[in-house]
Write an enzyme that holds these catalytic residues in place. Structure first.
Site, mmCIF file in Angstrom:
data_model
loop_
_atom_site.group_PDB
_atom_site.id
_atom_site.type_symbol
_atom_site.label_atom_id
_atom_site.label_comp_id
_atom_site.label_asym_id
_atom_site.label_seq_id
_atom_site.Cartn_x
_atom_site.Cartn_y
_atom_site.Cartn_z
ATOM 1 N N ASP A 5 -6.635 5.633 -1.509
ATOM 2 C CA ASP A 5 -8.016 5.395 -1.094
ATOM 3 C C ASP A 5 -8.223 5.717 0.377
ATOM 4 O O ASP A 5 -7.276 5.935 1.127
ATOM 5 C CB ASP A 5 -8.383 3.928 -1.335
ATOM 6 C CG ASP A 5 -8.532 3.591 -2.807
ATOM 7 O OD1 ASP A 5 -8.746 4.519 -3.601
ATOM 8 O OD2 ASP A 5 -8.434 2.399 -3.143
ATOM 9 N N TYR A 44 5.073 1.026 -2.788
ATOM 10 C CA TYR A 44 4.086 0.825 -1.736
ATOM 11 C C TYR A 44 4.540 -0.335 -0.852
ATOM 12 O O TYR A 44 5.243 -1.244 -1.308
ATOM 13 C CB TYR A 44 2.724 0.470 -2.319
ATOM 14 C CG TYR A 44 1.981 1.600 -2.986
ATOM 15 C CD1 TYR A 44 1.062 2.368 -2.282
ATOM 16 C CD2 TYR A 44 2.188 1.883 -4.333
ATOM 17 C CE1 TYR A 44 0.363 3.396 -2.901
ATOM 18 C CE2 TYR A 44 1.501 2.911 -4.960
ATOM 19 C CZ TYR A 44 0.585 3.663 -4.237
ATOM 20 O OH TYR A 44 -0.095 4.680 -4.865
#
Length: 323
Positions: free
Chosen positions: A76, A153
């Site tokens: 994003d 992540y």
């Protein structure tokens, strides 16, 4: 010459990007972009600044051919990429494109030019907030999304009364003190295969919300070595999550839930109950994007190299506008 599939490993500071995926909205909706990006306007649309867009343009400039760049993860706006595997090798976003070398026209990137030279050429064309770390020849059918077997992540949080300065673009700051032990206990309860509907944004668009988290942990980390007094280690936390795949905003919601655990607002023993509820309202908030970074994408054993590929494996040149 047969086409060559190249696999790229990329790192980037996502602050000034509208995410990874190319976006070309109507120019009438974004008049502020028209003056700054006139070459990208086509049929009344304007290209927003995305990582996929700038890397694809760099590849086209270097190879002097139109290519379609595919990425492993649609990060994003504000989300970063670039880390290291446990063995110390470069991680980050993975992308791939196919080059159709035509020496007569001076187009494409023939394998004999070498991948190190390709990396140098790409970095000479890329903006300063994107870096190509590695390039290698992949199987002609290599799919950065479908062939991925694991991703990791990290989410970085700084807590306490001192706001971060030098790394403020890469961390989330909360004024509330956080307790490490409960956060770590809660993180472990997220491991395994579960229905993570409670940790996905509503209207996520996926057919199933079942995912496997291979490892989830919380660890302290040190402040960057810049001017000024270093932050206390106990004020900085790094959440590390690896899994087979992730739902939209899943890691940011995990981070928000663990933050609430660290604040004492959610008991670690409630995590299995939250998972079982499949209710987004039971989990913590979705933390902002700047603390999130795609560390690495792992693939299975490589298939045959391009040099050994048979004629049947060679793809036809794509037609139409692939820019």
């Amino acid at each position: 010459m047969p086409p060559t599939r190249y696999k790229l490993t990329l790192a980037y500071d996502g602050t000034d990007f509208h995410g990874w995926q190319k976006q070309e909205p109507p120019a009438s909706e974004h008049p502020e972009l028209v003056a700054s990006t006139p070459p990208d306007i086509a049929e009344g649309r304007v290209a927003m600044r995305t990582v996929q867009h700038v890397v694809e343009r760099a590849v086209q400039a270097v190879c002097r051919e139109r290519v379609v760049l595919m990425g492993a993860s649609r990060t994003d706006s504000g989300v970063h990429a670039g880390g290291r595997f446990p063995d110390g090798t470069h991680g980050g976003q993975v992308a791939a494109f196919t080059s159709f070398a035509d020496p007569a026209k001076g187009q494409g990137w023939p394998p004999e030019r070498g991948t190190d030279a390709l990396v140098r050429a790409l970095n000479s064309e890329l903006p300063r907030d994107v870096l190509c770390l590695n390039a290698e020849i992949a199987h002609p059918d290599f799919d950065p999304i479908g062939d991925a077997v694991a991703k990791e992540y990290t989410y970085r949080i700084v807590c306490g009364p001192t706001r971060p300065l030098w790394d403020r673009r890469f961390v989330f700051h909360t004024w509330h003190p956080l307790e490490f032990a409960p956060m770590q206990a809660a993180a472990r309860r997220l491991e395994g295969e579960h229905d993570f509907a409670a940790f996905a944004q509503i209207n996520h668009g996926r057919k199933t919300t079942v995912r496997t988290v291979y490892a989830c942990g919380v660890e302290p980390w040190s402040a960057p070595d810049h001017r000024g007094p270093p932050a206390r280690d106990e004020s900085r936390f790094q959440i590390r999550v690896s899994g087979s795949g992730f739902l939209y905003n899943m890691v940011r919601i995990i981070a928000g839930t663990l933050m609430e655990v660290g604040r004492g607002r959610i008991d670690p023993d409630r995590v299995p109950e939250i998972i079982a509820s499949k209710d987004r309202r039971q989990a913590g908030p979705t933390l902002p994007p700047q603390g999130l970074r795609l560390e690495w994408v792992r693939y299975g054993e490589p298939r045959r190299s391009n040099a050994a590929a048979s004629v049947a494996d060679r793809a036809d040149r794509p037609t139409g506008n692939s820019a």
